[in-house]
Scaffold this motif. Sequence first.
Motif, PDB file in Angstrom:
ATOM      1  N   SER A   1       3.568  -3.383  -1.757  1.00  0.00           N
ATOM      2  CA  SER A   1       3.129  -3.130  -3.132  1.00  0.00           C
ATOM      3  C   SER A   1       4.247  -2.412  -3.871  1.00  0.00           C
ATOM      4  O   SER A   1       5.372  -2.298  -3.355  1.00  0.00           O
ATOM      5  CB  SER A   1       1.858  -2.279  -3.130  1.00  0.00           C
ATOM      6  N   GLU A   2       3.945  -1.907  -5.076  1.00  0.00           N
ATOM      7  CA  GLU A   2       4.961  -1.183  -5.838  1.00  0.00           C
ATOM      8  C   GLU A   2       5.390   0.099  -5.135  1.00  0.00           C
ATOM      9  O   GLU A   2       6.514   0.550  -5.282  1.00  0.00           O
ATOM     10  CB  GLU A   2       4.426  -0.863  -7.236  1.00  0.00           C
ATOM     11  N   GLU A   3       4.456   0.684  -4.372  1.00  0.00           N
ATOM     12  CA  GLU A   3       4.754   1.929  -3.667  1.00  0.00           C
ATOM     13  C   GLU A   3       5.256   1.716  -2.250  1.00  0.00           C
ATOM     14  O   GLU A   3       5.893   2.587  -1.661  1.00  0.00           O
ATOM     15  CB  GLU A   3       3.511   2.838  -3.605  1.00  0.00           C
ATOM     16  N   LYS A   4       4.976   0.550  -1.677  1.00  0.00           N
ATOM     17  CA  LYS A   4       5.294   0.312  -0.268  1.00  0.00           C
ATOM     18  C   LYS A   4       6.088  -0.982  -0.113  1.00  0.00           C
ATOM     19  O   LYS A   4       5.732  -2.011  -0.687  1.00  0.00           O
ATOM     20  CB  LYS A   4       4.003   0.236   0.554  1.00  0.00           C
ATOM     21  N   ALA A   5       7.142  -0.936   0.687  1.00  0.00           N
ATOM     22  CA  ALA A   5       7.973  -2.116   0.930  1.00  0.00           C
ATOM     23  C   ALA A   5       7.264  -3.080   1.877  1.00  0.00           C
ATOM     24  O   ALA A   5       6.455  -2.663   2.715  1.00  0.00           O
ATOM     25  CB  ALA A   5       9.314  -1.700   1.523  1.00  0.00           C
ATOM     26  N   PRO A   6       7.519  -4.374   1.750  1.00  0.00           N
ATOM     27  CA  PRO A   6       6.916  -5.352   2.669  1.00  0.00           C
ATOM     28  C   PRO A   6       7.329  -5.091   4.117  1.00  0.00           C
ATOM     29  O   PRO A   6       8.442  -4.636   4.391  1.00  0.00           O
ATOM     30  CB  PRO A   6       7.472  -6.687   2.175  1.00  0.00           C
ATOM     31  N   SER A   7       6.422  -5.400   5.036  1.00  0.00           N
ATOM     32  CA  SER A   7       6.702  -5.249   6.476  1.00  0.00           C
ATOM     33  C   SER A   7       7.336  -6.542   6.973  1.00  0.00           C
ATOM     34  O   SER A   7       6.655  -7.419   7.533  1.00  0.00           O
ATOM     35  CB  SER A   7       5.410  -4.941   7.237  1.00  0.00           C
TER      36      SER A   7
END
Length: 515
Positions: A128-134
Amino acid sequence: MSLTKRKRSHEKEELLENGDPVFNQSNIKGDELNIAVLLFLYTLQGIPLGLAGAVPMLLQNRGITYTQQAEFSFVNWPFSVKLLWAPIVDALFWPKFGRRKTWLVPIQYLIGIGMILMSTCITDWLGSEEKAPSMAILTVTFLLLNFLAATQDIAVDGWALTMLKRCNVGHASTCNTVGQTAGFFLGYVLFLALESPYFCNKYLRTVPEETGLVTLASFLLLWGWVFIVTTTFIAIFKHEANDTVTTKESQTKGMKDIVNAYKQLYTIVKLPAVRTLTLVLFTAKLGFCASDAVSGLKLVEAGVPREDLALLAVPLVPVQIIMPVILAKHTTGPAPLSLWLRAFPLRLLVGPLAAILVALTPTLLSDSGPSYSYLFILMSLYVFHQTCLYCMFVAVMAFFAKVSDPAVGGTYMTLLNTVSNLGTNWPNTLALWAIDHLTFKSCSGSTLIDNTCASPLETEECKANGGTCNIRIDGFYIEVVICLIAGFLWLQWGRKTISRLQRLPSSSWQINRNR
């Protein structure tokens, strides 16, 4: 395609030559249900392929690097290297359950269960905007999914030869082409369209909303259950021809078949002509990798809606069906690769043309999205690229058929196809990986003068000091120039080498000569 299928195809050709009346005329009466089942099975295997193509588009504007895109591109490799385990799938089975169902049923259950489990976590993995893709998790899961789909393809290829009546075996390749294309369309084009708020609001809704009609999670859940339900029906109601051998006999015979298959592969690879052709196939597409692997992602990065790019494939489907007929007169002679050589320099030009379009795209796009004139330019470039690509594909397939030793035709063709596919995959992966290393950035708006944003640490340091990383030189344009030069240099060697290969006598390609 499986080794067994190729062998039986060769047997079918021999019977045709001997005038066996069974093969004289196709008659699908009584085989309608079998053709429908095959078509559906091939469609199912196209779904994971389509989704694997859609995920990079979803991730492109979520802050991932091109190096991470390169890592994800390995999910496309299983279909290219399935030759490595195809003999095992062909030879080992449980006779009481069925030679092909032994593999097909558990594999499709695993795909269905895998999709359902992935649907519970995929939204979090995409970031998301706060979390990078895994990216590591996404790569491993889709790699396993495509590995299972490639194994399912081996089983379905083999089953097609016994499921259909002998006079209708030729329809199996049609089911393969149409079904896999339809599955890819559903998993790639249809999914990206229905997932896009832009597309849904513009064409399918009267009241705009912030989300599309589907998400990747809901799409995976739907098709996971489709896999499980339809596989259950096939396991219960679809039977194979009776096999009189016992499990012990099948295992003994199966091990011998596996050993013989790998021995055949080794014998073919030892041929000098095959080694030279392998070198050609492995290096030829290095000049195309920037346009093939990167240009689409760059257009999305520049603001082109990803669903518009996906929909470009729709008008070209009839062209792909008609083109082999049109090109037949150019590939049936003694030198089918002459067409390949004529298309090669034209395909090299796609790279600089795509680079120009990428550079102009930000100024050509309006606030409401691409104009019809822009889409026409994009479609024209796409048609030109696909025409060159298909000319080369049809020509090289004709050459494979011409040189393959009839004694081991199936194994021979499968090996050459595998090398050709690998010759596409490794340059594309390399091209994606190289973009970040060829791109030069600078940190502006901060006191960090020497910060070049060359690493994640420097990027974070720039942002922490109130700056932004701006691209000074985009590695895509450098890569296009490198590929163009490499392609034309390769052509100087490749043209002579290919001409020499086409002049070789048939004995140079036959394994009997080296026994």
